[in-house]
Motif scaffolding. Sequence first.
Motif: not given
Length: 338
Positions: A137-161
Amino acid sequence: MTKFDAFFASVYWNRYAGIDFTQKSLGDPAIQIEHQRRRQLHCIEKWEILGIPICLADKQNAGTIPAVVSGYGVATISMIFGCKGIFTEGLDPYAESLNLTDKAIMALTPQTDYSRNPVMQDLESQAAWLVKTHGKACININMQSVPNIAFKLRGDQLMFDFYDNPEIVHKLLDYVQQSWINIRSYISRINEKNHCPDDGGMISLDNCTVALISPDIYRTYFLPYDIKTAARYSSIYGVHHCGANMHLFSDYYGQLGEGIWFDIGYGSDVKSCMSSLKTGEKMPFWSVRYGPAKLRSADPEEIRRERDVLAACGVDTVLCVGVDPDTPDENLQALLIP
């Protein structure tokens, strides 16, 4: 010679192959094997209807068992970070933003052991079933990237930050980047245990959300972390930028090193991107996107002309991802048949 290809949208698979994208379905490897079989057989039938040659090997391999745990699409990595996954029957899942507070961000520390993470436990359980039933078995998930994940964690507020709170931004990005690497290393160890060691394949920086910010914001905040990631995976990294403005960022992507793959978003200046990203003696693999909305609505002759212009740039593949189920067959033929 340029290859032309297309990947269908989730709503297409739901309509024409009865594939659903609920959490129960995506989390059951037996169902995923059946869904993969349906996809393969449908594609063979579809290509034959369109008059696209299918090699004998493709027909013989239809229905083969994939020993892969793909997780929950682009939502998987954000769910590992704590976001809630939202599931429907006919669409790919997505992750709700966590909207972390300043205090929560400043308290973050990267994890190294994900064995108690509920999403990772789920993926490991699926992998264990595949090992028991199919030997590996191979776990092969879509890892995305630092920008994509950061926006998910902070939300729209990141644009103001970016303008009001640089310290918060850097704290968050450092946490995401270190954790992203740790998650990849953890999965690599699990895969080796499950008889699927790393084969040296590509590490992709899927910078989808970079299209939403200015080049100056990318240079100030995200480029330093992408440089660190590219340095760690120096011989196998690539960049996906799905927006129509990759040419505005390509000089910065050129600073990452000698990438082996660049995926150029539809509407970007392809020649400008390729010129900026020739970073070594060995040419990278050039992929350029074609827009699914354009593929659905344009005249076949216009599609064919635009496709040929892209191919003339010297790219390796012209690819339409997310083909709509209402796309006329003659439009698919215009894209796919040389």
